[in-house]
Design an enzyme around this catalytic site. Structure first.
Site, PDB file in Angstrom:
ATOM      1  N   GLU A 317      24.817  -9.432  25.627  1.00  0.00           N
ATOM      2  CA  GLU A 317      25.321  -9.668  24.285  1.00  0.00           C
ATOM      3  C   GLU A 317      25.556  -8.351  23.561  1.00  0.00           C
ATOM      4  O   GLU A 317      24.675  -7.491  23.532  1.00  0.00           O
ATOM      5  CB  GLU A 317      24.305 -10.487  23.470  1.00  0.00           C
ATOM      6  CG  GLU A 317      23.915 -11.802  24.105  1.00  0.00           C
ATOM      7  CD  GLU A 317      22.699 -12.434  23.450  1.00  0.00           C
ATOM      8  OE1 GLU A 317      22.557 -13.655  23.537  1.00  0.00           O
ATOM      9  OE2 GLU A 317      21.886 -11.689  22.844  1.00  0.00           O
ATOM     10  N   CYS A 318      26.717  -8.190  22.970  1.00  0.00           N
ATOM     11  CA  CYS A 318      27.039  -7.073  22.093  1.00  0.00           C
ATOM     12  C   CYS A 318      26.692  -5.728  22.754  1.00  0.00           C
ATOM     13  O   CYS A 318      27.361  -5.305  23.684  1.00  0.00           O
ATOM     14  CB  CYS A 318      26.343  -7.252  20.750  1.00  0.00           C
ATOM     15  SG  CYS A 318      27.097  -6.293  19.409  1.00  0.00           S
ATOM     16  N   GLY A 319      25.653  -5.039  22.302  1.00  0.00           N
ATOM     17  CA  GLY A 319      25.284  -3.768  22.912  1.00  0.00           C
ATOM     18  C   GLY A 319      25.015  -3.883  24.391  1.00  0.00           C
ATOM     19  O   GLY A 319      25.298  -2.962  25.169  1.00  0.00           O
TER      20      GLY A 319
END
Length: 430
Positions: A317-319
């Site tokens: 997720e994301c990072g």
């Protein structure tokens, strides 16, 4: 009966986080076990709450979660506590669409009173009109008291207290400006709890509140029974997994209920420091601040090579998704090689905020979550599957790719699946 209430404000920046942290620590000093909650999807505030209260902060979000799940989380976590404090999100009535998912909607749903924090720095008797509106706009909530923030003199507070009294709301005190309890912002929000001197800031916030706020009156005004709830959290029909969770200074934006929902065993590891992956069924790379640790992440080639050879399932997720990409470029323009498992390159240059709830349909399976980042793709990636649709809270289609390979599910979205584990696993284990 126990004190339980939601801390809200007319708008962001009124000081509700500082007040919440101070209250958590002050009530803890009184010998109360205080359970902190956060209205909405924010994953940083609960980290601060955990430090201040000595108990894990829990998200309550009526967009990402079912109502039964929200009730269950609230009841389960407050059961052995002496008090419960929910920190609101944004302004009291601000939701994903009008009031949906707002602090006011949550307070009404859980039947807890509201303590309003008002930035009264440039306000006198006009506070009466503001309080009148907030008291009468939504009849399903009770505003049990108001704390006036950024008020420096007793004479100023006297006017504000009279305004509150005329509207029938109890003034609980006022807080003068005190610069050494300000928690500075970082590009995704507040500084992280591990930052130097953080405990001292919370203690100073508690000292400040104890000096100026009538805590005994606040506790008396917010005594409420905890509603009985007959629901229970669903169990995954697939059986729980051994889950390896990336957790260090670079990756730490985690909803605890996600891990609880899918894991029979949890093994934490650090992409910054470790050189060997744990032996698990699923690797989970949450979001965080990889952009602040690019040299160390890129230099840990042993970990990157382990990932390139890994054949199990991965959720990112994301990072975490950025880390699985080919490279990340920092604000200065320097590019650092990453794992190369996804055909994407991301950059911190020319930053632009992407923010909001997300609904993702994968083969007609619905996953919900939240997106909050300033990084961007260096070039727009192509979505490999036409069976993936990304929508915002209003149901509008977004160009926000979600990647699904034979072993990876990844995107900028922070998924919430604490009450929807089977849907997440159905998307991973095809």
């Amino acid at each position: 009966m126990k004190p339980q209430f939601l801390i809200a404000a007319p708008h962001s920046g009124a000081g509700k986080t500082t007040v919440t942290l101070g209250l958590l620590r002050s009530l803890q000093r009184k010998g109360l076990k205080v359970q902190p909650f956060k209205c909405g999807p924010d994953y940083i505030d609960p980290m601060h709450h955990t430090i201040a209260a000595g108990r894990p902060g829990i998200n309550l979000d009526r967009f990402m979660m079912s109502d039964a799940h929200v009730q269950e989380l609230y009841k389960r976590n407050i059961a052995d506590a002496g008090a419960g404090i929910i920190e609101g999100v944004m302004g009291l009535f601000d939701g994903s669409v009008k009031m949906e998912g707002s602090s006011a909607a949550l307070a009404a749903f859980l039947d807890v009173p509201v303590i309003l924090v008002v930035n009264a720095k440039a306000m006198a008797y006009s506070a009466a009109a503001l309080l009148y509106g907030y008291k009468h706009f939504f009849k399903e909530i009770t505003i049990a008291g108001v704390i006036f923030n950024f008020v420096n003199t007793p004479s100023h507070y006297r006017i504000l207290r009279e305004a509150a009294a005329d509207i029938g709301i109890t003034a609980l005190g006022y807080l003068p400006v005190q610069d050494d309890i300000h928690i500075p912002s970082r590009h995704l929000g507040l500084h992280m709890p591990e930052d130097s001197g953080y405990e001292a800031v919370i203690d100073r916030a508690a000292d400040h509140l104890e000096k100026h706020i009538d805590l005994d009156l606040l506790l008396q005004l917010t005594l409420r029974p905890v509603r009985e709830v007959s629901t229970s959290l669903p169990q995954t029909h697939r059986g729980k997994l051994r889950v390896g969770v990336a957790y260090d200074a670079a990756f730490n934006f985690i909803y605890p209920e996600n891990v609880r929902a899918i894991a029979s065993e949890v093994k934490y590891f650090s992409p910054l420091k470790d050189t060997v992956l744990p032996d698990v069924d699923l690797l989970y790379f949450p979001g965080g601040y990889p952009e602040l640790h690019l040299p160390a992440l890129s230099a840990n080639t042993a970990m990157l090579q382990q990932l390139q050879q890994y054949s199990g399932k991965i959720l990112a997720e994301c990072g975490g998704m950025m880390y699985l990409g080919e490279a990340i470029t920092d604000e200065s323009g320097q590019t650092f090689t990453m794992a190369g498992l996804l055909p994407v390159r991301t950059s911190m240059q020319h930053k632009k905020l992407s923010l909001g709830y997300r609904q993702v349909y994968i083969d007609n399976i619905l996953l919900k979550g939240h997106e909050f980042h300033y990084s961007r793709y260096e070039k727009a990636p192509v979505i490999a599957s036409a069976d993936i649709r990304v929508l915002n809270a209003r149901g509008e289609t977004l160009d926000s790719p979600v990647f699904r390979t034979n072993n990876i599910l990844a995107g900028y979205m922070h998924f919430y699946f604490g009450d929807n584990a089977d849907s997440l696993l159905d998307c991973l284990f095809v």
